[in-house]
Design a protein around this motif. Structure first.
Motif, mmCIF file in Angstrom:
data_model
loop_
_atom_site.group_PDB
_atom_site.id
_atom_site.type_symbol
_atom_site.label_atom_id
_atom_site.label_comp_id
_atom_site.label_asym_id
_atom_site.label_seq_id
_atom_site.Cartn_x
_atom_site.Cartn_y
_atom_site.Cartn_z
ATOM 1 N N GLY A 110 0.806 -1.219 0.000
ATOM 2 C CA GLY A 110 0.000 0.000 0.000
ATOM 3 C C GLY A 110 0.835 1.263 0.000
ATOM 4 N N MET A 111 2.104 1.127 0.423
ATOM 5 C CA MET A 111 2.981 2.282 0.533
ATOM 6 C C MET A 111 4.419 1.826 0.372
ATOM 7 N N VAL A 112 5.200 2.588 -0.382
ATOM 8 C CA VAL A 112 6.633 2.320 -0.508
ATOM 9 C C VAL A 112 7.388 3.631 -0.321
ATOM 10 N N VAL A 113 8.673 3.505 0.005
ATOM 11 C CA VAL A 113 9.516 4.683 0.222
ATOM 12 C C VAL A 113 10.734 4.610 -0.686
ATOM 13 N N TRP A 114 10.981 5.709 -1.397
ATOM 14 C CA TRP A 114 12.208 5.857 -2.171
ATOM 15 C C TRP A 114 13.142 6.751 -1.367
ATOM 16 N N GLU A 115 14.246 6.198 -0.880
ATOM 17 C CA GLU A 115 15.244 7.001 -0.166
ATOM 18 C C GLU A 115 16.253 7.522 -1.189
ATOM 19 N N ILE A 116 16.192 8.825 -1.463
ATOM 20 C CA ILE A 116 16.987 9.404 -2.556
ATOM 21 C C ILE A 116 17.649 10.698 -2.089
ATOM 22 N N PRO A 117 18.966 10.706 -1.894
ATOM 23 C CA PRO A 117 19.641 11.932 -1.463
ATOM 24 C C PRO A 117 19.428 13.107 -2.425
ATOM 25 N N LEU A 118 19.449 12.829 -3.743
ATOM 26 C CA LEU A 118 19.337 13.892 -4.750
ATOM 27 C C LEU A 118 17.930 13.966 -5.345
ATOM 28 N N LEU A 119 16.939 13.832 -4.503
ATOM 29 C CA LEU A 119 15.551 13.822 -4.964
ATOM 30 C C LEU A 119 15.209 15.097 -5.734
ATOM 31 N N PHE A 120 15.521 16.250 -5.161
ATOM 32 C CA PHE A 120 15.198 17.521 -5.813
ATOM 33 C C PHE A 120 16.150 17.808 -6.967
ATOM 34 N N GLU A 121 17.427 17.525 -6.746
ATOM 35 C CA GLU A 121 18.433 17.849 -7.749
ATOM 36 C C GLU A 121 18.195 17.120 -9.067
ATOM 37 N N THR A 122 17.605 15.940 -8.994
ATOM 38 C CA THR A 122 17.356 15.150 -10.208
ATOM 39 C C THR A 122 15.910 15.240 -10.690
ATOM 40 N N GLY A 123 15.086 16.071 -10.031
ATOM 41 C CA GLY A 123 13.716 16.280 -10.475
ATOM 42 C C GLY A 123 12.772 15.140 -10.187
ATOM 43 N N ILE A 124 13.164 14.238 -9.303
ATOM 44 C CA ILE A 124 12.351 13.047 -9.056
ATOM 45 C C ILE A 124 11.150 13.352 -8.160
ATOM 46 N N GLU A 125 11.141 14.518 -7.528
ATOM 47 C CA GLU A 125 9.997 14.820 -6.654
ATOM 48 C C GLU A 125 8.678 14.810 -7.407
ATOM 49 N N GLU A 126 8.738 14.997 -8.720
ATOM 50 C CA GLU A 126 7.519 14.972 -9.532
ATOM 51 C C GLU A 126 6.949 13.565 -9.655
ATOM 52 N N GLU A 127 7.763 12.548 -9.322
ATOM 53 C CA GLU A 127 7.337 11.166 -9.496
ATOM 54 C C GLU A 127 6.831 10.531 -8.207
ATOM 55 N N VAL A 128 6.885 11.261 -7.105
ATOM 56 C CA VAL A 128 6.419 10.710 -5.836
ATOM 57 C C VAL A 128 5.161 11.448 -5.394
ATOM 58 N N ASP A 129 4.434 10.829 -4.468
ATOM 59 C CA ASP A 129 3.191 11.435 -3.987
ATOM 60 C C ASP A 129 3.416 12.370 -2.813
ATOM 61 N N VAL A 130 4.402 12.059 -1.980
ATOM 62 C CA VAL A 130 4.705 12.852 -0.796
ATOM 63 C C VAL A 130 6.224 12.962 -0.662
ATOM 64 N N VAL A 131 6.722 14.172 -0.346
ATOM 65 C CA VAL A 131 8.152 14.366 -0.120
ATOM 66 C C VAL A 131 8.394 14.614 1.365
ATOM 67 N N VAL A 132 9.241 13.767 1.980
ATOM 68 C CA VAL A 132 9.621 13.918 3.380
ATOM 69 C C VAL A 132 11.097 14.295 3.424
ATOM 70 N N VAL A 133 11.401 15.425 4.051
ATOM 71 C CA VAL A 133 12.779 15.884 4.216
ATOM 72 C C VAL A 133 13.184 15.725 5.674
ATOM 73 N N VAL A 134 14.324 15.058 5.896
ATOM 74 C CA VAL A 134 14.894 14.955 7.238
ATOM 75 C C VAL A 134 15.971 16.026 7.346
ATOM 76 N N ASP A 135 15.957 16.784 8.438
ATOM 77 C CA ASP A 135 16.916 17.884 8.571
ATOM 78 C C ASP A 135 17.419 17.979 10.006
ATOM 79 N N ALA A 136 18.602 18.568 10.128
ATOM 80 C CA ALA A 136 19.204 18.824 11.433
ATOM 81 C C ALA A 136 20.009 20.112 11.320
ATOM 82 N N PRO A 137 20.254 20.804 12.443
ATOM 83 C CA PRO A 137 21.047 22.039 12.397
ATOM 84 C C PRO A 137 22.424 21.809 11.784
#
Length: 201
Positions: free
Chosen positions: A108-135
């Motif tokens: 029902g749900m899968v996750v693509w772990e992609i460091p260069l998600l935005f840089e390669t334009g792949i965000e258009e191919e996923v339904d939800v974008v989750v960004v992990v961030d730290a200071p």
């Protein structure tokens, strides 16, 4: 099937979130792991990389010498683009095959772990974008402590990436990871619970 794109800059903790979600039973595919598979000994991609950079990037056991390749592309943008033109299409093919198998298996749900998600334009191919961030300082310290490199090199690696602020602004969900592993597990669990109802089994 819900496709979640999981990304974040170096040492932000995206791989830790991916592992937590795997442990919770979510199918996760790692672009970094696929990139290693794409250039295993005997693959067409590895042969093309040897043609591009010469035999010096191949170890005695026939595997790719990643350190040698990094040293080349770190100082040569054209070389990096040529490398990406070889590796990225193969990673995409492997990811699409994996995703198709998950769909056929009823995920029902899968996750693509992609460091260069935005840089390669792949965000258009996923339904939800989750960004992990730290200071920044937290990420710099993690790089120095876990990779055994100096602070100047750590900062150079961080500065070479897309700004975390831009990634946060383009995300659907941001997971903060400035604290402990336990705190991250709690936040990752909350996000997973919010996403799962959107996936159809």
């Amino acid at each position: 099937m819900l496709i979640v794109g999981l990304t974040g800059n170096v040492a932000a903790g995206k791989s830790a979130v991916a592992e937590l979600w795997r442990e919770a039973g979510v199918p996760v595919v790692s672009a970094d792991r696929l990139a290693r598979t794409a250039v295993e000994p005997g693959t067409p991609a590895l042969a093309r990389i040897e043609e591009l950079f010469g035999p010096g990037v191949i170890r005695a056991d026939g595997a790719l010498d990643r350190g040698a390749v990094r040293r080349i592309v770190f100082r040569d943008e054209d070389a990096l683009r040529h490398l990406e033109a070889i590796v990225h299409p193969e990673v995409r093919r492997l990811r699409d095959e994996w995703t198709r198998r998950q769909r056929e298996d009823g995920a029902g749900m899968v996750v693509w772990e992609i460091p260069l998600l935005f840089e390669t334009g792949i965000e258009e191919e996923v339904d939800v974008v989750v960004v992990v961030d730290a200071p920044v300082e937290v990420r710099r310290r993690r790089i120095v402590e876990t990779r055994g490199i100096g602070e100047d090199e750590a900062m150079a690696i961080m500065e070479a990436q897309m700004a975390a602020e831009e990634k946060r602004g383009r995300a659907d969900v941001v997971v903060e990871n400035g604290g402990t592993r336990e705190e991250l597990a709690g936040r990752a669990g909350e996000v997973l619970r919010s996403l799962r109802p959107w996936g159809t089994s």
